[in-house]
Design an enzyme around this catalytic site. Structure first.
Site, PDB file in Angstrom:
ATOM      1  N   THR A 120       8.717  49.674  54.971  1.00 53.98           N
ATOM      2  CA  THR A 120       8.090  51.008  55.028  1.00 53.98           C
ATOM      3  C   THR A 120       6.697  50.934  54.400  1.00 53.98           C
ATOM      4  O   THR A 120       6.118  51.956  54.051  1.00 53.98           O
ATOM      5  CB  THR A 120       8.926  52.076  54.274  1.00 53.98           C
ATOM      6  OG1 THR A 120       9.037  51.677  52.904  1.00 53.98           O
ATOM      7  CG2 THR A 120      10.300  52.250  54.871  1.00 53.98           C
ATOM      8  N   SER A 121       6.165  49.696  54.253  1.00 55.06           N
ATOM      9  CA  SER A 121       4.890  49.568  53.540  1.00 55.06           C
ATOM     10  C   SER A 121       3.698  49.469  54.502  1.00 55.06           C
ATOM     11  O   SER A 121       2.977  50.453  54.687  1.00 55.06           O
ATOM     12  CB  SER A 121       4.944  48.388  52.584  1.00 55.06           C
ATOM     13  OG  SER A 121       3.885  48.470  51.679  1.00 55.06           O
ATOM     14  N   ARG A 122       3.497  48.308  55.087  1.00 52.55           N
ATOM     15  CA  ARG A 122       2.443  48.150  56.095  1.00 52.55           C
ATOM     16  C   ARG A 122       2.910  47.109  57.104  1.00 52.55           C
ATOM     17  O   ARG A 122       3.483  46.074  56.717  1.00 52.55           O
ATOM     18  CB  ARG A 122       1.116  47.687  55.476  1.00 52.55           C
ATOM     19  CG  ARG A 122       0.313  48.771  54.775  1.00 52.55           C
ATOM     20  CD  ARG A 122      -0.226  49.846  55.744  1.00 52.55           C
ATOM     21  NE  ARG A 122      -0.956  50.894  55.059  1.00 52.55           N
ATOM     22  CZ  ARG A 122      -0.434  52.048  54.627  1.00 52.55           C
ATOM     23  NH1 ARG A 122       0.839  52.297  54.807  1.00 52.55           N
ATOM     24  NH2 ARG A 122      -1.201  52.953  54.028  1.00 52.55           N
ATOM     25  N   ILE A 158       6.578  52.881  44.370  1.00 50.41           N
ATOM     26  CA  ILE A 158       7.637  53.100  45.375  1.00 50.41           C
ATOM     27  C   ILE A 158       8.799  52.125  45.152  1.00 50.41           C
ATOM     28  O   ILE A 158       9.969  52.540  45.081  1.00 50.41           O
ATOM     29  CB  ILE A 158       7.054  52.970  46.806  1.00 50.41           C
ATOM     30  CG1 ILE A 158       6.028  54.087  47.052  1.00 50.41           C
ATOM     31  CG2 ILE A 158       8.166  53.021  47.848  1.00 50.41           C
ATOM     32  CD1 ILE A 158       5.187  53.932  48.308  1.00 50.41           C
ATOM     33  N   ASP A 181       7.269  40.491  42.173  1.00 49.64           N
ATOM     34  CA  ASP A 181       5.994  41.192  42.000  1.00 49.64           C
ATOM     35  C   ASP A 181       5.080  40.278  41.207  1.00 49.64           C
ATOM     36  O   ASP A 181       5.557  39.343  40.547  1.00 49.64           O
ATOM     37  CB  ASP A 181       6.215  42.525  41.235  1.00 49.64           C
ATOM     38  CG  ASP A 181       5.052  43.481  41.417  1.00 49.64           C
ATOM     39  OD1 ASP A 181       3.938  43.184  40.915  1.00 49.64           O
ATOM     40  OD2 ASP A 181       5.238  44.540  42.049  1.00 49.64           O
ATOM     41  N   PRO A 231       1.295  46.244  48.774  1.00 51.27           N
ATOM     42  CA  PRO A 231       0.216  46.682  49.664  1.00 51.27           C
ATOM     43  C   PRO A 231      -0.157  45.549  50.622  1.00 51.27           C
ATOM     44  O   PRO A 231       0.183  44.386  50.373  1.00 51.27           O
ATOM     45  CB  PRO A 231      -0.946  46.966  48.704  1.00 51.27           C
ATOM     46  CG  PRO A 231      -0.646  46.181  47.480  1.00 51.27           C
ATOM     47  CD  PRO A 231       0.838  45.991  47.405  1.00 51.27           C
ATOM     48  N   ASP A 248       9.184  51.471  59.372  1.00 51.33           N
ATOM     49  CA  ASP A 248       8.425  52.729  59.437  1.00 51.33           C
ATOM     50  C   ASP A 248       6.973  52.424  59.775  1.00 51.33           C
ATOM     51  O   ASP A 248       6.176  53.338  59.958  1.00 51.33           O
ATOM     52  CB  ASP A 248       8.521  53.478  58.098  1.00 51.33           C
ATOM     53  CG  ASP A 248       7.879  54.861  58.178  1.00 51.33           C
ATOM     54  OD1 ASP A 248       8.270  55.631  59.081  1.00 51.33           O
ATOM     55  OD2 ASP A 248       6.982  55.150  57.374  1.00 51.33           O
TER      56      ASP A 248
END
Ligand code: NAI
Length: 329
Positions: A232-234, A154, A173, A206, A258
């Site tokens: 918009t992930s968690r 994503i 990352d 994640p 989100d």
């Protein structure tokens, strides 16, 4: 195969029933999997779960007792299922690792643009015949600096879209993806630098023990005044209470969510007739510069079709004792 489908939402059932094409016996249950609703799976070999069903250790033990041997997740994320416990109980778990990263990436950018250009306020005004532009000024996306935390499927597409807008891209990352550097001029750096330099920060890692509250008080305090934060992930990636402090101090200029830490029992459901019990989301809803959607980033026809087809494929493979490549245990 008898399958108990928990959290059977109207928006996805048509696809699931079509993908199943009467192969398995689907028991559609329009409530979450919780300790109390486990008995509804009695007599089923498999349960099909959605993102907010409870897959904690004790619930898995209860599922095992009623005869469940396979869990088909209708989601990519599996932070809601205790995978170690499932292994111990010899319950197989499979997910849908990729159903449409484009859906989530595009929704992320939709939140950015809607907040930047104040589309929700503009629309409400026009409906009231208020055609004034005061207070609706946005900024050019071209040239602004966006920090992307998590550059997997994503996050990588978010980078591609924003590169198209002419944004300068920073990324964080655990792994370096050289193609993002080569194609979109993305510069890998630390979270610290992203907080200090980015005008927009968007989260695509994640949720796990390392990433819980990856955005907390310390990170927020380093951010630029007026920063836009998008998740918009968690929900658990962000300390919501600290974000509220940031919004009140006007350090966070825009917040697009989100997902929400306490979304379980709230999102995906109509609570319009209820008294809102959650004071944190109640406070968030008072800010003009906060835009919340109810975990709908995945919700496109392409994604729904892919979720249903992969879920049924995973169940088919398990029934035939074949490895589905999506197994997590
Ligand atoms: P992915 O697995 O392709 O990418 C995740 C990236 O995060 C990887 O590049 C990985 O190296 C990186 N990462 C993992 N742990 C990290 C850490 N501790 N620090 C830095 N980087 C780390 O996952 P994908 O498909 O891009 O999905 C990302 C998340 O989006 C999912 O885990 C899920 O929570 C969320 N999601 C939200 C949806 C929605 O409707 N709102 C729908 C689908 C996914």
């Amino acid at each position: 195969m008898k399958v108990a489908v928990y959290s059977a939402h109207k928006f996805e059932m048509e696809n699931l029933v079509t993908a199943n094409s009467k192969k398995h016996q689907l028991k559609l249950i329009d409530t979450y999997l919780t300790p109390e609703t486990v008995p509804l799976a009695k007599g089923c070999d498999c349960v099909a779960l959605f993102a907010n069903d409870d897959g904690s250790a004790s619930v898995l033990e209860s599922l095992k007792e009623v005869g469940v041997k396979f869990i088909a997740l209708r989601s990519a994320g599996y932070n809601h299922v205790n995978i170690e416990k499932a292994k111990e109980l010899e319950i197989k778990v499979a997910n849908v690792p990729e159903y449409s990263p484009y859906a989530v990436a595009e929704h992320t950018v939709a939140l950015m643009l809607a907040m930047n250009r104040k589309l929700i306020r503009a629309h409400s005004r026009v409906r009231e015949l208020n055609f004034s532009l005061d207070g609706l000024t946005g900024f050019d996306m071209n040239g602004i600096c966006v920090g992307i935390i998590g550059l997997g499927r994503i996050g990588g597409i978010v980078a591609k879209i924003l590169h198209g807008f002419g944004c300068k891209l920073l990324g964080y990352d655990l792994d370096i993806n050289e193609s993002l550097v080569a194609n979109y001029n993305l510069r890998y750096t630390t979270i610290d630098n992203i907080c200090k330099e980015a005008d927009i920060i968007t989260l695509h890692v994640p949720l796990n023990d390392e990433t819980r509250y990856i955005i907390d008080k310390e990170e927020i305090e380093k951010m630029k005044t007026g920063v836009m934060l998008v998740n918009t992930s968690r929900g658990g990636l962000v300390n919501t209470r600290q974000v509220i402090v940031g919004l009140k101090r006007e350090q966070i200029g825009y917040l697009g969510l989100d997902v929400y830490e306490e979304e379980k029992g709230l999102f995906f459901e109509d609570h319009s007739e209820d008294i809102l019990q959650d004071d944190v989301i109640a406070r968030l809803l008072t800010f003009k510069n906060v835009l919340i959607t109810s975990h709908q980033a995945f919700l496109t026809t392409t994604a729904l079709r892919n979720i249903s087809e992969t879920t049924i494929y995973n169940i088919d493979c398990w029934e035939r004792n074949e490895n589905s490549k999506n197994e997590l245990t």
